[in-house]
Design a protein around this motif. Sequence first.
Motif, PDB file in Angstrom:
ATOM      1  N   GLY A   1       0.511  -1.269  -0.074  1.00 21.70           N
ATOM      2  CA  GLY A   1       0.050   0.089   0.111  1.00 21.70           C
ATOM      3  C   GLY A   1       0.785   1.384   0.401  1.00 21.70           C
ATOM      4  N   ALA A   2       1.990   1.234   0.698  1.00 20.85           N
ATOM      5  CA  ALA A   2       3.026   2.550   0.748  1.00 20.85           C
ATOM      6  C   ALA A   2       3.688   2.477  -0.849  1.00 20.85           C
ATOM      7  N   SER A   3       3.916   1.124  -1.528  1.00 21.50           N
ATOM      8  CA  SER A   3       4.261   1.707  -2.651  1.00 21.50           C
ATOM      9  C   SER A   3       3.887   2.023  -3.160  1.00 21.50           C
ATOM     10  N   LYS A   4       2.245   2.389  -3.247  1.00 19.62           N
ATOM     11  CA  LYS A   4       1.592   2.642  -4.585  1.00 19.62           C
ATOM     12  C   LYS A   4       1.372   3.924  -4.249  1.00 19.62           C
ATOM     13  N   LYS A   5       1.114   4.233  -2.788  1.00 21.43           N
ATOM     14  CA  LYS A   5       1.151   6.488  -2.690  1.00 21.43           C
ATOM     15  C   LYS A   5       2.133   6.294  -2.991  1.00 21.43           C
ATOM     16  N   GLU A   6       3.472   5.808  -2.973  1.00 25.43           N
ATOM     17  CA  GLU A   6       4.848   6.200  -3.584  1.00 25.43           C
ATOM     18  C   GLU A   6       4.628   6.513  -4.750  1.00 25.43           C
ATOM     19  N   VAL A   7       4.068   5.517  -6.373  1.00 30.07           N
ATOM     20  CA  VAL A   7       4.044   5.917  -6.972  1.00 30.07           C
ATOM     21  C   VAL A   7       3.043   7.125  -7.533  1.00 30.07           C
ATOM     22  N   SER A   8       2.740   6.795  -7.254  1.00 31.54           N
ATOM     23  CA  SER A   8       1.414   7.960  -6.870  1.00 31.54           C
ATOM     24  C   SER A   8       1.735   9.348  -6.935  1.00 31.54           C
ATOM     25  N   ARG A   9       2.500   9.236  -5.907  1.00 29.79           N
ATOM     26  CA  ARG A   9       3.088  10.614  -5.633  1.00 29.79           C
ATOM     27  C   ARG A   9       3.932  11.362  -6.799  1.00 29.79           C
ATOM     28  N   SER A  10       5.217  10.478  -6.862  1.00 30.89           N
ATOM     29  CA  SER A  10       5.986  10.626  -7.979  1.00 30.89           C
ATOM     30  C   SER A  10       5.047  10.412  -9.197  1.00 30.89           C
ATOM     31  N   ALA A  11       4.073  10.357  -9.967  1.00 32.13           N
ATOM     32  CA  ALA A  11       3.580  10.857 -11.315  1.00 32.13           C
ATOM     33  C   ALA A  11       2.897  12.431 -10.222  1.00 32.13           C
ATOM     34  N   ASP A  12       2.613  12.802  -9.046  1.00 30.71           N
ATOM     35  CA  ASP A  12       1.758  13.930  -8.823  1.00 30.71           C
ATOM     36  C   ASP A  12       2.599  15.373  -9.224  1.00 30.71           C
ATOM     37  N   THR A  13       3.676  14.765  -8.328  1.00 34.38           N
ATOM     38  CA  THR A  13       4.982  15.722  -8.257  1.00 34.38           C
ATOM     39  C   THR A  13       5.838  16.232  -9.866  1.00 34.38           C
ATOM     40  N   LEU A  14       5.767  15.002 -10.772  1.00 31.90           N
ATOM     41  CA  LEU A  14       6.139  15.685 -12.291  1.00 31.90           C
ATOM     42  C   LEU A  14       4.521  16.318 -12.500  1.00 31.90           C
ATOM     43  N   ARG A  15       3.508  16.057 -12.547  1.00 34.63           N
ATOM     44  CA  ARG A  15       2.838  17.216 -13.175  1.00 34.63           C
ATOM     45  C   ARG A  15       2.702  18.460 -12.029  1.00 34.63           C
ATOM     46  N   PHE A  16       3.155  18.427 -10.999  1.00 35.67           N
ATOM     47  CA  PHE A  16       2.879  19.810 -10.557  1.00 35.67           C
ATOM     48  C   PHE A  16       4.346  20.384 -10.727  1.00 35.67           C
ATOM     49  N   TYR A  17       4.938  20.140 -11.157  1.00 30.80           N
ATOM     50  CA  TYR A  17       6.067  21.242 -12.036  1.00 30.80           C
ATOM     51  C   TYR A  17       6.146  20.867 -13.111  1.00 30.80           C
ATOM     52  N   ALA A  18       5.508  20.717 -13.855  1.00 32.12           N
ATOM     53  CA  ALA A  18       4.820  20.515 -15.044  1.00 32.12           C
ATOM     54  C   ALA A  18       4.402  22.385 -15.222  1.00 32.12           C
ATOM     55  N   VAL A  19       3.389  22.110 -14.100  1.00 33.34           N
ATOM     56  CA  VAL A  19       2.331  23.444 -13.984  1.00 33.34           C
ATOM     57  C   VAL A  19       3.505  24.431 -13.754  1.00 33.34           C
ATOM     58  N   GLU A  20       3.977  24.231 -12.561  1.00 29.60           N
ATOM     59  CA  GLU A  20       4.398  25.257 -11.522  1.00 29.60           C
ATOM     60  C   GLU A  20       6.002  26.150 -12.210  1.00 29.60           C
ATOM     61  N   GLY A  21       6.341  24.920 -13.211  1.00 28.88           N
ATOM     62  CA  GLY A  21       7.576  25.482 -13.168  1.00 28.88           C
ATOM     63  C   GLY A  21       7.407  26.626 -14.498  1.00 28.88           C
ATOM     64  N   GLN A  22       6.489  26.506 -15.419  1.00 34.56           N
ATOM     65  CA  GLN A  22       5.691  27.198 -16.353  1.00 34.56           C
ATOM     66  C   GLN A  22       4.944  28.823 -15.706  1.00 34.56           C
TER      67      GLN A  22
END
Length: 487
Positions: A102-123
Amino acid sequence: MLKTDVKIYQNYINGVWLDSLSGETFESVNPADSNDTVAKFQASNKEDVEKAIDSASTAFATWVQTPISKRAAILTKAAAILEERADELALELTREEGKPLGASKKEVSRSADTLRFYAVEGQTLTGETFPNDDPKMKVSTVREPLGVISVITPWNFPISIPARKIAPALITGNTVVFKPSSETPLIALRLVEALDEAGLPPGVLNFVTGHSSYIGASIVRHPAIRGVTFTGSTGAGESIHRSVSLTTRTQMELGGKNPLIVMEDADLEKAAKLTVNGGFSLSGQACTGTSRVIVLSSVKEAFITELVNQVKNLKIGSGMESGAVIGPLANSKQLEKILQYIQIGQEEGADLVYGGKQLTISPYDSGYFVEPAVFTNVNPTMRIAQEEIFGPVVSVIEVQSYEEAISIANDTEYGLSASIVTNNNSYIERFVNDIQSGTVKVNRTTTGNLINAPFGGLKKSSTSTFRESGRAGLDFFTQTKTVYIGY
């Protein structure tokens, strides 16, 4: 799986998967079953690292000119790829690192969210314009990437920590040489694969595996490296920080000895639950994990009773096992270290009131399992109260007042995360001001941080220069020019 059937993975340099020039490999082993070899990886040498850095240096000239919307689109697509493969990746993460599925699934999901966050915030990252007295002059700043960044990451969060370093580096126009922990290279490789599949140009991200004793110096001291972002032990971080040149920027997120203060008005059931979640989840292998519980004397005995009762109910087992809360330690070295500290605590005179034994009978006999340990009557000068253990060991320290609790909480070389359990607004306000910690929490675990909020420590928990996560996570990867234009 027989070792003859173990897959061998390669380095990723200039958009191509390559064997190391050393011709050697090393194994990644399942910590829940040391007889299970997950995969083999390249035991890289100095020449491999130099090739990766040269590739990143060449690619920088083109990547920095790539429209930011295109960079963002690559991060967004990579995030989608991670999410599509989340179940498969979580299984690999648990097999390789040991944490519950369960913790591994959350970590993978968080990693995807991080990529998406910086895709927006970096602009949205821009400079400033400054008023001045000359109507024929404009004064402003522009933000530019540093160049080639070395990313060096640990094994405890082997995909989410790389994501929160690599994503802001790429969106701001830097190129990267990435060296993951040798304990967890497979899940790190999956992040690289996702970015490659998403369309990242050759040379922008390079992936090199191997032990730090062989390639660590090369990856931080090369003259082309403009920044080193590292998460790991304080000793290793200090060594890197001292060894780099004047023109190389560093970002170090290091150790912790994190306190949880339990006041006399605390909900003791909640306080115990916060201790268990902060101190024993991920088998205590988190830099923000709760290591010291500082308890007011009037509630100490009741708190310890509640804490031990909750710890007794924790299920220990493979991360693949349903309901398992405490997984294995990451490797045999970790196991040996934790058992040594448990022995040290007993020799120092602390009372081991629960746990602390290595589990050696089936189904634990082939893994690195140890019972979570609770020490009481701990003197704040003891080694178990001062040194980072990085395992499932919690020390309970008795105090007589809030002032004594704060004094002991701050009496350490670390300052990463701290929490207090209370409903007293006066204690809350004072705690926020008095505690020497980069992350301050009230009625919450010492572990965990938001993707969109800054993260980092004080004192020897960090270089205290540039924060990770959130918008502040972009700052490390950019430099400022001040521009005067006369008309």
